[in-house]
Structure formats: structure tokens, C-alpha cells
Design a protein around this motif. Structure first.
Motif, PDB file in Angstrom:
ATOM      1  N   SER A   1      -3.100  -8.612   7.207  1.00 24.05           N
ATOM      2  CA  SER A   1      -3.729  -7.488   7.899  1.00 24.05           C
ATOM      3  C   SER A   1      -3.004  -7.196   9.210  1.00 24.05           C
TER       4      SER A   1
ATOM      5  N   PHE B   1      -2.892  -3.537  10.798  1.00 22.75           N
ATOM      6  CA  PHE B   1      -4.323  -3.241  10.657  1.00 22.75           C
ATOM      7  C   PHE B   1      -5.112  -4.211  11.537  1.00 22.75           C
TER       8      PHE B   1
ATOM      9  N   THR C   1      -9.464  -6.004   8.104  1.00 23.58           N
ATOM     10  CA  THR C   1      -9.273  -4.881   7.170  1.00 23.58           C
ATOM     11  C   THR C   1      -8.926  -5.351   5.757  1.00 23.58           C
TER      12      THR C   1
ATOM     13  N   PRO D   1      -9.686   1.321   0.387  1.00 24.05           N
ATOM     14  CA  PRO D   1      -8.801   1.660   1.516  1.00 24.05           C
ATOM     15  C   PRO D   1      -8.652   3.172   1.657  1.00 24.05           C
TER      16      PRO D   1
ATOM     17  N   GLU E   1      -4.155   6.602   3.789  1.00 26.72           N
ATOM     18  CA  GLU E   1      -3.126   6.259   4.778  1.00 26.72           C
ATOM     19  C   GLU E   1      -2.824   4.747   4.762  1.00 26.72           C
ATOM     20  N   TYR E   2      -3.865   3.930   4.803  1.00 20.77           N
ATOM     21  CA  TYR E   2      -3.667   2.482   4.788  1.00 20.77           C
ATOM     22  C   TYR E   2      -3.160   2.005   3.432  1.00 20.77           C
TER      23      TYR E   2
END
Ligand SMILES: [Zn+2]
Length: 341
Positions: A100, A105, A109, A119, A122-123
């Protein structure tokens, strides 16, 4: 012998309509759902009473459908799955919290994603990029280095190196290796070298061209593709069990039907023997003997086993044996092993 017929008992549960326990059937059904103003069609599984045809509510089915919808949604939107994240952790030998942080992040996350949270696109794209490009992962690791322990950072960077090495061989070579590992349970580095060599030889004999471009060298233990040797040297005499293979899923799609046919032939014949037996075969073949001329048995050499020579040799084998078939190849193998005694 006649197979005895067994009666298949259907699944049973309580039907509210029939007011008794009845048999039910599982059927596929499409449903339309709107998520964030967008319409999606999902395939789900429903249970239908075999007596009255009404839908029945069965324990566990809702969970199963929630999971199916989740998967289908992720596929449609290109969102990574928990499997993808686990794959990334495995190949970079990194825990969920450090991963993460490495990706930039928050610490919780990735753990949340692993618990099933969806998610954002974007992630998800960051995870996907890390999974497909070791250079991108390396860049992320360097960016977030101070958030990681030294040990975690070094381990993940070493993994990035070894993954880049994996992609240093030709795409075709990688596909052939992936295909062999798909077909055979246990392959040692020595076996793999020989199976690659036989695949190249057989393909040459049948189609007059090579499968892959890598050159072969005459080492003490037979023909070797040095780039491939470097990839798996850590496994020594043990079966190759490589976390990096998670990256090769789908790599075999790059093979043509002819190429697959040849590798199948090799895997189903030569693939039944251990590395040492295969070594005895190659030691009695012209190309290796020729390239090793002047070298004692235990003297290392790196002489080229030229593609032309390999092709010429297997074309003469083809004149004598029906090597388009497994039986013909087995005849060749038996004769070569007899010669080696
Ligand atoms: Zn019913």
C-alpha cells in the motif's frame, strides 16, 4: 464392462409455493442493474422449483451472486481483482501494508481491497501498471522508499530485477516456457533446457524455421540456452517453482497452432523422462558431439550449436523416424537411449 447407472439425486430444499421440500434446478439468468447512472447486465444463478417452477431462496446463493456480480463488474470496468493484488504481493515478496505504502496509497488501502472493497479506477490503474511493468514498480518503490523498511525495499527491488530479467528473453521463448509449464507438473532447469532444444529441433524438422531466436550452446551437460539458464539457476536440480510465472498467464496465446502441436509432441514424449536421460540422448546426437569436438567430458565449453546444424540433424532424423507422431518420437527416444548404454 457395462458402467452401472447411478441415479443422480437433485438438490432439494423447502419450496414456499409447494409448502414442502422439493427438488430444485439451478439456472442462469441475466439481470440489469444501474450503478452510478450506468446500466450493466449481469449473469446470476437462480434456483427454480422443479415442481411449480417458482424461484426458491437457497442459502449461499445470494453470496455467490454478489461475488459473481462483483467479478463481472470489475471485468467490465477493468478494475483489478483481489487475485491480481495477491499476485502482485507474491511476485514482489511484499506484505499488504508495505505494498500500500509503496504504491503511494494509505497503509490500510490494500488491506481493505483484499477484504473485498472495490478500488477506484484511478487506484486500480496504479495496481495494474505495477503488475504489468517492473520498471513502473521500481519507480514507485523509489518514490516511496522512506515509507518502507530497508528490508522490504531491498526485497522488492531484487524482485523487480529478476522480473526484468525474465523479460530479457524473446517473447516467443517466454511463451514456449510458459506452455511447457502449463503442460508438465514438475520441470527442473536441466529438463527445461532439453525440452526447449527438442522443441526447436522438431519444429525445424517439420517447418524449416525456428520457434525462437535464442542461440544454443554446447555445455558439459548438453545443449543449453544460456539466457534461460540464468533465469532459473537458483532452482539448481529442483523443480522450478517460480512466483514470476504469475506474470506469464496468457503468454501462451502468442503461440501458433503448429508451435503448440510441436511442443505437445515433445512434452508427451521427451517430457516423460528426467533431465539425466534427456542429457544422454543429446550427448548422442550429432550437433552436440560436433560442437564438443576436442573437449574432454568435463571440460567446459560455450561452443555454438548452430541453428542450421540443429535443423539439418533433425531433418535427417525425420527421414528415418515418423517424428510427426508420438509413436515415431518414442521409437527415436528408445533407440537413442539404447545407444547411450
Ligand atoms: Zn414449488
Amino acid at each position: 464392462m457395462v458402467k452401472s447407472r447411478t441415479k443422480i439425486h437433485g438438490r432439494r430444499d423447502f419450496c414456499i409455493e409447494c409448502r414442502k421440500e422439493t427438488e430444485y434446478l439451478l439456472q442462469k439468468r441475466d439481470i440489469v442493474k444501474t450503478i452510478r447512472d450506468k446500466e450493466y447486465t449481469f449473469g446470476i444463478t437462480v434456483a427454480v422449483c422443479a415442481d411449480c417452477g417458482e424461484e426458491m431462496s437457497i442459502p449461499g446463493l445470494i453470496d455467490k451472486n454478489v461475488q459473481e456480480i462483483d467479478e463481472q463488474y470489475r471485468t467490465t470496468e477493468g478494475i483489478v481483482t483481489t487475485d491480481d493484488i495477491e499476485k502482485l504481493m507474491k511476485i514482489y515478496k511484499i506484505g499488504k501494508a508495505p505494498l500500500s505504502l509503496a504504491l503511494g496509497f494509505g497503509e490500510v488501502t490494500i488491506p481493505r481491497y483484499l477484504e473485498g472493497q472495490m478500488p477506484s479506477k484511478e487506484y486500480s490503474d496504479v495496481v495494474r501498471a505495477a503488475l504489468t511493468s517492473p520498471a513502473y514498480m521500481r519507480q514507485k518503490l523509489m518514490q516511496n522508499r522512506e515509507k518502507l523498511t530497508d528490508a522490504a525495499y531491498k526485497k522488492a527491488m531484487a524482485a523487480a530485477d529478476s522480473i526484468e530479467r525474465l523479460f530479457s528473453v524473446s517473447e516467443k521463448m517466454l511463451s514456449v516456457i510458459a506452455y511447457i509449464f502449463e503442460k508438465l507438473e514438475e520441470v527442473t532447469p536441466l529438463m527445461l533446457q532439453k525440452l526447449l532444444y527438442f522443441s526447436q529441433g522438431l519444429y525445424f524438422a517439420l517447418y524449416s524455421s525456428p520457434i525462437f531466436t535464442e542461440d544454443c550452446r554446447a555445455w558439459i551437460h548438453g545443449p543449453v540456452y544460456p539466457e534461460v539458464y540464468d533465469l532459473f539457476r537458483d532452482f539448481k536440480y529442483n523443480p522450478i517453482d517460480d512466483a514470476r510465472f504469475a506474470l506469464l498467464e496468457g503468454a501462451t496465446d502468442a503461440l501458433t497452432d503448429d508451435e503448440k502441436k510441436v511442443i505437445d509432441l515433445v512434452v508427451n514424449t521427451f517430457g516423460m523422462y528426467g533431465g539425466k536421460a534427456l542429457e544422454r540422448i543429446t550427448h548422442n546426437e550429432e550437433p552436440w558431439k560436433e560442437a564438443r569436438k576436442g573437449y574432454g567430458d568435463s571440460i567446459p565449453s560455450s561452443e555454438l550449436l548452430s541453428k542450421e546444424h540443429i535443423m539439418k540433424y533433425y531433418m535427417t532424423v525425420r527421414q528415418k523416424y515418423n517424428i510427426e507422431t508420438e509413436n515415431g518420437l518414442m521409437d527415436y527416444i528408445h533407440d537413442m537411449l539404447k545407444k547411450a548404454l
